[in-house]
Write an enzyme that holds these catalytic residues in place. Structure first.
Site, PDB file in Angstrom:
ATOM      1  N   GLU A 186       0.823  -1.218   0.000  1.00  0.00           N
ATOM      2  CA  GLU A 186       0.000   0.000   0.000  1.00  0.00           C
ATOM      3  C   GLU A 186       0.857   1.267   0.000  1.00  0.00           C
ATOM      4  O   GLU A 186       0.560   2.237   0.702  1.00  0.00           O
ATOM      5  CB  GLU A 186      -0.951  -0.016   1.214  1.00  0.00           C
ATOM      6  CG  GLU A 186      -1.978  -1.130   1.162  1.00  0.00           C
ATOM      7  CD  GLU A 186      -2.931  -1.108   2.354  1.00  0.00           C
ATOM      8  OE1 GLU A 186      -2.489  -0.757   3.461  1.00  0.00           O
ATOM      9  OE2 GLU A 186      -4.102  -1.435   2.175  1.00  0.00           O
ATOM     10  N   GLU A 262      -7.254  -7.360  -0.710  1.00  0.00           N
ATOM     11  CA  GLU A 262      -7.812  -7.306   0.641  1.00  0.00           C
ATOM     12  C   GLU A 262      -9.257  -6.836   0.540  1.00  0.00           C
ATOM     13  O   GLU A 262      -9.517  -5.678   0.216  1.00  0.00           O
ATOM     14  CB  GLU A 262      -7.035  -6.334   1.546  1.00  0.00           C
ATOM     15  CG  GLU A 262      -5.653  -6.787   1.937  1.00  0.00           C
ATOM     16  CD  GLU A 262      -5.005  -5.855   2.963  1.00  0.00           C
ATOM     17  OE1 GLU A 262      -5.722  -4.985   3.516  1.00  0.00           O
ATOM     18  OE2 GLU A 262      -3.800  -5.994   3.196  1.00  0.00           O
TER      19      GLU A 262
END
EC number: 3.2.1.23
Length: 614
Positions: A186, A262
């Site tokens: 991320e 995710e």
């Protein structure tokens, strides 16, 4: 749209000629490739259906049970973070034993018929202490996390090489279960330096990971974090809509296989807040849309487990300038609760999955473990913290724990007044919780969450000012990563005059062997010890109501932090931490305890009830 049970057969005609560049990482043909919009395994389309599990958050004796529970949902893949600071607690000292035996974890997944998405970072986030970046890396506060800073890159490169020695041989082309290895994590939510991302990629390659690589970002920031030549996944949650997220993704990458790396089915908890519970219907809507469109998906978390010991992380809210430490339970309102039991959300997801997958994909749930009820018992012995204090270090001004070689636990700061003094004691910043005393007499406490930095006190000449610091998690998300050194920060003044001359005594709480217990009660801070009997195998939740703030150990296992501000009121004790017969429990509490007693129950107790029923 009609569920597509026949997707795999229908996509079998895709040719190897459409493979993406990442498949050429090694000479020869990789087993795991891409063609058009699909992943291929041995030339056949593969829809990755994964669940996230974290090996240090699950007692090793329960690893196989949790992996089999992924199979009960029809999933075919384990998504697995790696936690640098769990394996290298001190520079150059590596631990891959016991609950940190990563190779065994991945091999066990393969034994259970699961592929692996390996998330080596080195940054992980995951509500884990410091995002898995070791605190000792930032003992020198000039080191910049997640950047081309020479010190940071040298240390991360050394770590990744050592990690490669452990698990690079488990890539799928080498006979292991690892389909693809993640670069960073991320990064688009943190920075935008393409050269840094390429450097991390190169470190992972140099560490021996020769197979497919991928990146993970939110769709709205993917341009900042992703390397387009790799596989690129996106993360989003219950309140997002999958269709909209993948529209954003398509603006970045119009073609190629799509994966939600995710799918957040729940959320985490901070101390002092109510327990997070996310509704299932919007989650199911996104899941169905992705399955209808043959998009791969990973449930975060399938089962959260527990941040034992000092492993829980923290957030820092930029808008309110508020520190938000995470609790030890990583229940996450997931598909399986902290003890591994299926929740109503599991049943709802299972119902959807059965409409898309053949019956043979669903393994039976493992036999449940027993939840134990332990009658209330008293802790009848106490011990002072003094025997555990480290060798004193003297300095003109307070130093951070990291600069003293300590990453967690407690630190006692002492200053002796040369003359009588009275006024307002001000500390630049308390990280994270301070008990202030003069000559052993408690004056008060300061809580970083509440931005408390000052307290009134008076002292005579020769009196000793003692400030006992209890550290919480290092910030694991945002610009404060690597900038959350612990202790007394920014100096200490009394009515504006700097207090010079400090003694530092560390209590990392890694070894309690030096404690001298004796019968009776003692004022906090103190350790309390008791015994309880278990008559059969099982797990329990230790009821911490009535205690203040501290830690608890059962048979030497650090269960994590307890704190009366909630929302977590119990600490999970796995079956393997207990033994049939007599068991020892030690509780450290910073505050005086009125009635030192405990009990064990069947479930977590929340200030806001969760969705798991006894």
């Amino acid at each position: 749209m009609i569920p597509r049970r026949t997707f795999l057969a229908g996509a079998a005609g895709l040719t190897a000629g459409a493979m993406a560049p990442f498949t050429a990482a090694r000479a020869g043909t990789s087993r795991f490739t891409t063609a058009g919009d699909h992943f291929l395994l041995d030339g056949q389309p593969l829809q990755i259906l994964a669940g996230e599990l974290h090996y240090p958050r699950i007692a090793r004796a329960d690893w196989r049970d949790r992996l089999r529970k992924l199979k009960s949902l029809g999933l075919n893949t384990l998504s697995a973070y790696v936690f640098w600071n769990a394996h290298e607690k001190a520079p150059g000292r590596y631990d891959f034993t016991g609950n940190l035996d990563l190779s065994a974890w991945l091999t066990l997944a393969q034994e259970e018929g699961l592929h692996v998405l390996l998330r080596v970072g080195p940054y992980a986030c995951a509500e884990w202490d410091g995002g898995a970046l070791p605190a000792w890396v930032f003992a020198d506060e000039s080191v910049k996390a997640r950047s081309l800073d020479t010190t940071y890159m040298d240390l991360s490169g050394r770590w990744l090489k050592r990690l490669g020695q452990e698990v690079a041989h488990l890539e799928i082309d080498k006979g292991g279960p690892v389909l693809v290895t993640q670069v960073e994590n991320e990064y688009g939510s943190y920075g935008g330096d393409r050269a840094y991302m390429e450097a991390v990629r190169d470190q992972i390659r140099s560490a021996g990971f020769d197979g497919a690589l991928y990146t993970v970002d939110g769709a709205s920031v993917i341009e900042k974090g992703a390397l387009p030549s790799l596989i690129n996944g996106i993360n989003f949650g219950t309140t997002d809509k999958a269709e909209e997220e993948f529209k954003r993704y398509a603006a970045f990458k119009p073609s190629g296989p799509r994966i939600c790396t995710e799918l957040w089915g729940g959320w985490f908890d901070h101390f002092g807040e109510v327990h997070s519970a996310m509704p299932a219907p919007p989650l199911l809507d996104s899941l169905k849309w992705m399955l209808d469109h043959q998009i791969s998906v990973s449930f975060y978390m399938a089962h959260g487990g527990t941040s034992f010991g000092f492993d829980a992380g923290a957030n820092f809210d930029r808008k309110t300038e508020t520190y938000q430490p995470d609790i030890s339970s990583y229940d996450y309102d997931a598909l399986f609760d902290e003890a591994g039991r299926p929740t109503p959300k599991f049943s709802a997801v299972l119902e959807v999955m059965k409409r898309y997958l053949p019956a043979e994909r669903f393994a039976p749930l493992p036999a449940p473990q027993k939840a134990l009820e332990i009658p209330r018992f008293r802790l009848t012995e106490t011990a002072a913290v003094t025997p555990l204090l480290g060798k004193p270090v003297v300095a003109p001004a307070p130093r951070t724990l990291e600069s003293l070689g300590q990453s967690h636990g407690l630190m006692r700061y002492r200053h002796r007044f040369a003359k009588a003094a009275k006024g307002t004691l001000r500390i630049g910043e308390v990280r994270d919780y301070a008990v202030v005393s003069v000559n052993g007499r408690r004056v008060g406490v300061l809580d970083r969450r509440l931005n408390e930095r000052e307290i009134a006190l008076s002292a005579r000449a020769g009196d000793s000012l003692e400030i006992l610091i209890d550290t919480m998690g290092h910030v694991n998300y945002g610009e404060r990563i690597g900038r959350d050194q612990k202790g007394l920060i920014g100096g200490v003044t009394l009515d504006g005059q700097p207090l010079q001359g400090w003694t530092h005594e560390g209590l990392p709480l890694d070894d309690l062997g030096g404690l001298a217990f004796q019968a009776g009660m003692g004022d906090g801070p103190a350790f309390h010890r008791g015994m309880f009997e278990v008559k059969e195998a099982g797990y329990t939740f230790l009821d911490m109501r009535g205690w203040g703030k501290g830690y608890a150990w059962v048979n030497g296992h650090n269960l994590g932090r307890h704190w009366s501000v909630g929302p977590q009121r119990t600490l999970f004790v796995p079956e393997s931490f207990l033994k049939v017969g007599m068991n020892e429990v030690v509780v450290f509490d910073l505050h005086p305890v009125q009635a030192a007693s405990l009990a064990g129950g069947h479930a977590q107790i929340w200030d806001l009830p969760g969705q798991v029923k006894e």
